[in-house]
Design a protein around this motif. Structure first.
Motif, short mmCIF file in Angstrom:
data_model
loop_
_atom_site.label_atom_id
_atom_site.label_comp_id
_atom_site.label_asym_id
_atom_site.label_seq_id
_atom_site.Cartn_x
_atom_site.Cartn_y
_atom_site.Cartn_z
N HIS A 42 -6.08 2.89 -23.31
CA HIS A 42 -6.93 2.65 -22.13
C HIS A 42 -6.98 3.83 -21.18
CE1 HIS A 42 -7.39 -1.55 -23.26
NE2 HIS A 42 -6.10 -1.58 -23.48
N ASN A 43 -6.30 4.93 -21.53
CA ASN A 43 -6.31 6.15 -20.70
C ASN A 43 -5.81 5.91 -19.28
OD1 ASN A 43 -7.38 7.75 -22.84
ND2 ASN A 43 -9.37 6.84 -22.41
N ILE A 44 -4.87 4.99 -19.14
CA ILE A 44 -4.31 4.68 -17.83
C ILE A 44 -3.20 5.68 -17.51
CG2 ILE A 44 -2.92 2.98 -16.57
CD1 ILE A 44 -4.53 0.80 -17.96
N GLU A 45 -3.23 6.18 -16.27
CA GLU A 45 -2.22 7.12 -15.80
C GLU A 45 -1.76 6.71 -14.40
OE1 GLU A 45 -4.68 10.65 -15.97
OE2 GLU A 45 -3.60 11.28 -17.79
N ASN A 46 -0.64 7.32 -13.98
CA ASN A 46 -0.13 7.14 -12.61
C ASN A 46 -0.02 5.67 -12.22
OD1 ASN A 46 0.00 9.97 -12.28
ND2 ASN A 46 -2.18 9.99 -11.76
N VAL A 47 0.72 4.92 -13.01
CA VAL A 47 0.88 3.48 -12.78
C VAL A 47 1.99 3.23 -11.76
CG1 VAL A 47 1.35 1.27 -13.89
CG2 VAL A 47 0.18 3.06 -15.17
N SER A 48 1.73 2.34 -10.83
CA SER A 48 2.76 1.91 -9.90
C SER A 48 2.61 0.41 -9.67
CB SER A 48 2.67 2.66 -8.57
OG SER A 48 1.47 2.36 -7.92
N VAL A 49 3.72 -0.21 -9.33
CA VAL A 49 3.74 -1.67 -9.14
C VAL A 49 4.23 -1.98 -7.73
CG1 VAL A 49 4.77 -3.84 -9.93
CG2 VAL A 49 4.24 -2.03 -11.58
N GLU A 50 3.54 -2.90 -7.11
CA GLU A 50 3.91 -3.37 -5.78
C GLU A 50 4.04 -4.90 -5.86
OE1 GLU A 50 1.85 -3.43 -1.33
OE2 GLU A 50 0.67 -2.82 -3.06
N LYS A 51 5.15 -5.41 -5.38
CA LYS A 51 5.36 -6.86 -5.35
C LYS A 51 5.23 -7.33 -3.90
CE LYS A 51 8.63 -10.44 -6.77
NZ LYS A 51 9.96 -10.69 -7.38
N LYS A 52 4.22 -8.15 -3.68
CA LYS A 52 3.95 -8.65 -2.34
C LYS A 52 3.54 -10.11 -2.50
CE LYS A 52 1.51 -7.15 1.79
NZ LYS A 52 0.53 -6.19 2.30
N ASP A 53 4.43 -10.98 -2.12
CA ASP A 53 4.25 -12.42 -2.34
C ASP A 53 2.85 -12.86 -1.94
OD1 ASP A 53 5.28 -14.84 -3.23
OD2 ASP A 53 5.94 -15.43 -1.23
N GLU A 61 -4.71 4.83 -12.47
CA GLU A 61 -5.89 5.68 -12.51
C GLU A 61 -6.44 5.73 -13.92
OE1 GLU A 61 -5.49 9.64 -10.93
OE2 GLU A 61 -4.11 8.92 -9.37
N ILE A 62 -7.76 5.77 -14.00
CA ILE A 62 -8.47 6.04 -15.25
C ILE A 62 -9.50 7.11 -14.93
CG2 ILE A 62 -10.02 5.15 -17.02
CD1 ILE A 62 -8.75 2.43 -16.69
N SER A 63 -9.36 8.24 -15.58
CA SER A 63 -10.27 9.38 -15.36
C SER A 63 -10.38 9.74 -13.88
CB SER A 63 -11.65 9.07 -15.93
OG SER A 63 -11.56 8.80 -17.31
N GLY A 64 -9.25 9.71 -13.19
CA GLY A 64 -9.22 10.08 -11.78
C GLY A 64 -9.64 8.99 -10.82
N GLU A 65 -10.13 7.88 -11.33
CA GLU A 65 -10.55 6.76 -10.47
C GLU A 65 -9.39 5.79 -10.27
OE1 GLU A 65 -13.84 3.15 -10.33
OE2 GLU A 65 -14.03 4.71 -11.85
N VAL A 66 -9.05 5.52 -9.02
CA VAL A 66 -7.95 4.61 -8.69
C VAL A 66 -8.44 3.18 -8.82
CG1 VAL A 66 -6.36 3.87 -6.89
CG2 VAL A 66 -6.94 6.30 -7.13
N LYS A 67 -7.62 2.37 -9.50
CA LYS A 67 -7.97 0.96 -9.73
C LYS A 67 -6.75 0.10 -9.44
CE LYS A 67 -11.46 1.95 -13.14
NZ LYS A 67 -12.58 1.07 -13.19
N LYS A 68 -6.97 -1.21 -9.40
CA LYS A 68 -5.88 -2.14 -9.10
C LYS A 68 -6.12 -3.46 -9.84
CE LYS A 68 -5.73 -4.15 -5.00
NZ LYS A 68 -5.49 -4.43 -3.57
N GLN A 69 -5.06 -4.01 -10.37
CA GLN A 69 -5.06 -5.36 -10.94
C GLN A 69 -4.02 -6.16 -10.19
OE1 GLN A 69 -6.79 -6.72 -13.59
NE2 GLN A 69 -7.89 -4.88 -14.15
N GLN A 70 -4.20 -7.46 -10.14
CA GLN A 70 -3.19 -8.31 -9.51
C GLN A 70 -2.87 -9.49 -10.41
OE1 GLN A 70 -5.26 -9.12 -5.84
NE2 GLN A 70 -5.94 -11.12 -6.58
#
Length: 94
Positions: A42-53, A61-70
Motif C-alpha cells: 500500500h506504499n504506506i510510510e511514516n506510520v504513527s498511532v494515537e490512542k484517544k478514548d 503517508e502515501i506518496s507524501g499525502e498525510v492520511k488517517k484511519q480510526q
C-alpha cells in the motif's frame, strides 16, 4: 490484503499485542510482517498511532499525502484481552 483499512486494522491489532508482550517473539515477528505489508502493498510510510478514548487513530503517508484511519479501542484491544484472559493458550515458545 484487499484494502488499506483492513491492512492497518491487522497491523494495529498485532502491534498492540507486540507492544504489550515484548518477549513474545511470534507477536514481534507478526507485527513486523504486517508492517512490511503496509509499505510493500500500500506504499504506506511514516506510520504513527494515537490512542484517544474511544478510538485509536493511525496517521500515515502515501506518496507524501498525510492520511488517517480510526478504529474503536474495544475492537483493536480484543486480541490482547483474550491473551491476557487465557495466557495458558498463548505461551511464548522460544
Amino acid at each position: 490484503m484487499k484494502s488499506i483499512q483492513d491492512a492497518i486494522y491487522n497491523w494495529l491489532t498485532i502491534k498492540i499485542v507486540a507492544d504489550a508482550r515484548k518477549d513474545d517473539i511470534a507477536a514481534q515477528d507478526t507485527e513486523q510482517f504486517f508492517y512490511e505489508l503496509l509499505n510493500e502493498e500500500h506504499n504506506i510510510e511514516n506510520v504513527s498511532v494515537e490512542k484517544k478514548d474511544p478510538m485509536y487513530y493511525v496517521h500515515y503517508e502515501i506518496s507524501g499525502e498525510v492520511k488517517k484511519q480510526q478504529y474503536p479501542i474495544e475492537l483493536i484491544d480484543i486480541m490482547l484481552e483474550q491473551i491476557n484472559e487465557r495466557p495458558e493458550y498463548y505461551r511464548n515458545y522460544e
